[in-house]
Enzyme design. Structure first.
Site, PDB file in Angstrom:
ATOM      1  CB  THR A 103      -0.895   0.073   1.273  1.00  0.00           C
ATOM      2  OG1 THR A 103      -1.542  -1.346   1.357  1.00  0.00           O
ATOM      3  CG2 THR A 103      -1.888   1.125   1.342  1.00  0.00           C
ATOM      4  CD  GLU A 104      -1.179   5.432  -0.941  1.00  0.00           C
ATOM      5  OE1 GLU A 104      -0.405   5.983  -1.527  1.00  0.00           O
ATOM      6  OE2 GLU A 104      -2.410   5.281  -0.814  1.00  0.00           O
ATOM      7  CG  LEU A 105       5.206   2.452  -4.301  1.00  0.00           C
ATOM      8  CD1 LEU A 105       6.050   3.125  -4.839  1.00  0.00           C
ATOM      9  CD2 LEU A 105       5.134   0.796  -4.544  1.00  0.00           C
TER      10      LEU A 105
END
Lengths: 401, 421
Positions: free
Chosen positions: A145-147
């Site tokens: 998620t979201e890197l």
């Protein structure tokens, strides 16, 4: 030779309704289905459908030379299935071309890794199953998620047998190193038989030129033409192996409106890039097979792709976000013990990182990107609804057990 | 530059936001080397205690002590006018004067018998002042002084700027007194330029008074900062929700009670404090008793000076449920005391505040929801408190004062206009 790797993030959360303190213990509907349906339909018609059409056209026209990858969250897929099944069909058509790779992530686009490895793994498996059932694929590459990424996460994912993982090419991690090579994550105590996981880091300059700056008339490179961008890619030739262009898929038609010319840009870009004979498009798995890791990168602290800070502060920067996040996971054991599928699902939908993003006060008042994506009038309103829901969830757990 | 300014009241003898705003603004102007002659109504001296409570605006001496007197000169016009008066209030005040002087054997014939005549009498006296006080521009605050401004302009021929802190539509929650409405409309029409304390008020002026938007500049208010900090608490473990303002229909005290009732249903250990006085005071006290929450709603009466800051600091949440609030300085005062605020969306201040909870004044479910949330969720309270204190520090009176100077320059044909912020 430059391998260009496009990866698009496709995500929509289940937005909360204005859940009041007077709803607690009386009403268990947390999500604003009307708004969610409106948004998914709007974004489908502005972005997902036309963008998928364009990608399919490009793949067909370039006869296997244009390749892309996606990560589609479970929460987005559920909403497509319910309200815009055509989007699912168009992704299936893309999957059938063989030029598209689907990545794995947490089903609920959550930050569960920070709190519960068990929950994290469960959500990865849920997503894996969804990928199999919808597109008949088994992802080999993971993106969180979201890197959100660190060494520990890389180790965990490596132990799950993944070959590659995506991360932000944050300057404070790379230092003098270039994002245009493949790296190894600094993983701990990997078992002998487990191959070291390879790391693809985002070239945030070139990615953001498309995702954020494309329509910015104050930008000195405006207007961005396919020729100009291809020229920038060509400049990597000789001092890099890959250019990782990672961005939200909503860039096409939603963040950058159709009128900005973003679709026309994308329509011509592959042709311009492929004009240089040494250039090619590869998916993350192709890249991992083709390129060796040049070095090891040490992500000691968490890094993400959000805001200038590239850390967790967009979701867990203030007291409200932290307390909401803590309280949600304090309920984990109780929620799972109920064996109530609806209750468990509600709890998971609340884990979606967007809810915490909406509570961010960091840039609040500056009218920037946080505000643009915020369905609430203020971060405080989101927090109030979320906390009331947590209280109802707690009540339901108590009632059930 | 010298400004002839007409106001109603000046702290510490003030009963509302208007006096606070005039004080802050003149201080800001003084910092910008603008000279201000501030004209106020002031009645002949009266004994402190009569059967009717009278607040007399006597300020010259105070201004000297307020350290802003350098560029400020205060002049008084002998008049019975008081701020926020309607004809009923004026009649009472007039008759108490007459009774008092008659008891002393003096027949007082100076003041007019009704409010409207008194406003006109005041205006004619203003004209005389305008003739004798040299000035470049006339600046009036709210309706009672508009006729004075118009007459002063006739006397001196200098341009007139009016400053709208409230309209009759705000004060009466939409049922204007026609006479006052006409005074306001005439003032707006005769003025060379209008300043309004918010976009909210500007819209009202355009909508209800037919004034062209180009003639109106929005000048948001600010707040005074104090070095004194209070940390008062009622040590009985109960949380405190505060209403502070005039107890009139405009300020929404009835909506506050309705929300209180809802809150108390699910959270019984909360105190609701109503600070202020006004024509609805008796009604609201009775109403609280009738609703069965009489023991939970406390009334402090009218507060002044340090007591205002003390009561803010006592509160866990300040609520401004105004039905129509042109600006609303009180939330800024609460934030200055580190108290989170919940404000009505029908207010000017909600245009400029981000770290505040907002609600439609009529939406008592949401009002109660937000009150309970602040009381229950300490992170919410803390974030509002911390961010609010940071935000309110930007509300410096020098900013509206600079905008004022821009307006003066524009009207006088010097310098360029800076219309909106």
């Amino acid at each position: 030779m430059v391998s260009v790797c496009f990866y698009f993030q496709v995500h929509q959360p289940h937005r909360l309704r204005n859940y009041s303190v007077f709803d607690i213990s009386k009403n268990h509907n947390y999500f604003d289905e009307k708004v969610n349906e409106e948004i998914i339909k709007k974004v489908a018609s502005k972005c997902y459908l036309p963008a998928n059409r364009l990608m399919l056209e490009l793949i067909n026209n370039h006869k296997g030379k244009f390749k892309i990858s996606y990560s589609i969250t479970g929460t987005a897929l559920e909403q497509f299935e319910a309200h815009t099944p055509k989007v699912i069909e168009s992704f299936k058509a893309l999957a059938d071309t063989g030029c598209v790779e689907f990545l794995n992530e947490t089903y609920y686009h959550s930050l569960s890794f920070l709190k519960s490895k068990k929950e994290f793994l469960h959500q990865i498996n849920l997503h894996k199953r969804k990928m199999k059932s919808l597109f008949n694929v088994r992802p080999k590459v993971f993106r969180n998620t979201e890197l959100v990424f660190n060494n520990e996460l890389a180790t965990f994912i490596e132990n799950q047998g993944y070959k590659g993982i995506l991360a932000e090419g944050a300057e404070h991690i790379l230092g003098w190193k270039s994002p245009n090579f493949i790296y190894m994550a600094k993983t701990a105590s990997a078992k002998q038989e487990v191959a070291k996981i390879k790391l693809l880091v985002k070239n945030y300059r070139l990615s953001d030129d498309i995702a954020f700056r494309f329509s910015n008339r104050q930008w000195n490179e405006w207007p961005l033409t396919p020729t100009k961008f291809a020229d920038w890619i060509n400049q990597v030739n000789g001092n890099g192996d890959v250019v990782n262009l990672f961005m939200d898929y909503e860039t096409f038609g939603e963040h950058q409106w159709e009128e900005t010319g973003i679709f026309d840009f994308m329509r011509t870009l592959p042709k311009e890039i492929l004009k240089q004979k040494d250039n090619e498009f590869l998916t993350p798995s192709d890249i991992i097979k083709k390129h060796d890791a040049k070095d090891e990168l040490d992500f000691h602290n968490f890094v993400s792709w959000a805001d200038v800070e590239r850390d967790l502060s967009a979701w867990l920067g203030n007291d409200m976000q932290k307390s909401a996040f803590d309280l949600l996971f304090e309920l984990e054991k109780g929620v799972l013990r109920t064996n109530n599928l609806q209750l468990i699902k509600d709890w998971r939908k609340l884990q979606t990182s967007d809810h915490f993003y909406y509570m961010c006060t960091k840039w609040f008042g500056d009218g920037d990107v946080h505000k643009y994506f915020n369905p609430y009038e203020s971060p405080y309103d989101c927090y109030i609804a979320f906390m009331n829901i947590i209280n109802d969830l707690r009540y339901r757990v108590k009632e059930t057990l | 530059m010298r400004v002839l300014m007409f106001g109603w009241e000046f702290p510490p003898h003030s009963s509302g936001g208007l006096g606070t705003a005039c004080y802050g603004l003149t201080k800001g102007l003084s910092n910008q080397k603008i000279e201000v002659v501030f004209v106020l109504p002031k009645a002949n001296s009266m004994p402190e205690k009569t059967h009717v409570k009278l607040v007399v605006a006597d300020n010259f001496e105070n201004a000297k002590n307020l350290n802003i007197a350098k560029n400020l000169k205060i002049r008084k016009i002998n008049s019975l006018l008081v701020p926020y008066a309607d004809s009923g209030v004026y009649k009472k005040r007039y008759s108490s004067y007459q009774q008092y002087y008659r008891s002393k054997g003096i027949e007082n014939t100076i003041y007019s018998q009704d409010l409207y005549e008194e406003v006109q009498r005041y205006a004619l006296l203003a004209k005389e002042i305008a003739k004798e006080e040299p000035h470049d521009i006339i600046h009036c605050h709210d309706w009672m002084t508009y006729p004075a401004g118009i007459e002063a302009k006739k006397g001196s021929g200098t341009p007139l700027v009016i400053h709208v802190h409230a309209t009759e539509f705000d004060r009466t929650a939409g049922n204007p007194n026609q006479f006052i409405y006409e005074i306001e409309k005439k003032g707006m029409e005769e003025a060379d330029h209008i300043m309004s304390v918010s976009q909210f008020t500007k819209n009202k002026i355009v909508q209800h008074y037919g004034i062209s938007p180009e003639k109106i500049t929005v000048v948001h208010n600010a707040v005074e900062f104090r070095d004194k900090k209070f940390h008062e608490k009622i040590n009985d473990g109960e949380q405190v929700v505060l209403f502070l303002g005039r107890i009139t229909i405009q300020k929404g005290p009835d909506w506050f009670l309705k929300a209180a009732k809802k809150v108390l249903k699910i959270k019984p250990n909360v105190k609701f404090i109503v600070a202020g006085s006004g024509d609805m005071e008796g009604f609201i006290i009775e109403k609280a008793a009738e609703m069965g929450i009489g023991d939970k709603v406390l009334f402090t009466g009218f507060l002044q000076g340090d007591n205002v800051d003390k009561i803010y600091s006592m509160a866990d949440l300040y609520v401004m449920p105004s039905v129509s609030e042109p600006f609303g300085i009180t939330p800024l005062e609460a934030m200055r005391n580190n108290t989170p605020v919940l404000i009505s969306k029908q207010s000017g201040v909600s245009e400029v505040l981000t770290h505040a909870l907002k609600v439609d004044f009529w939406d008592i479910d949401q009002m109660a929801n937000k009150i309970v949330s602040v009381l229950n969720y300490s992170s919410l309270h803390n974030c509002l408190q911390k961010n609010g204190a940071k935000e309110v520090a930007n509300f410096d009176w020098n900013i509206p004062a600079s905008k004022c100077v821009n307006v003066y320059n524009g009207v006088l044909g010097a310098g360029c206009w800076v219309l909106e912020d």
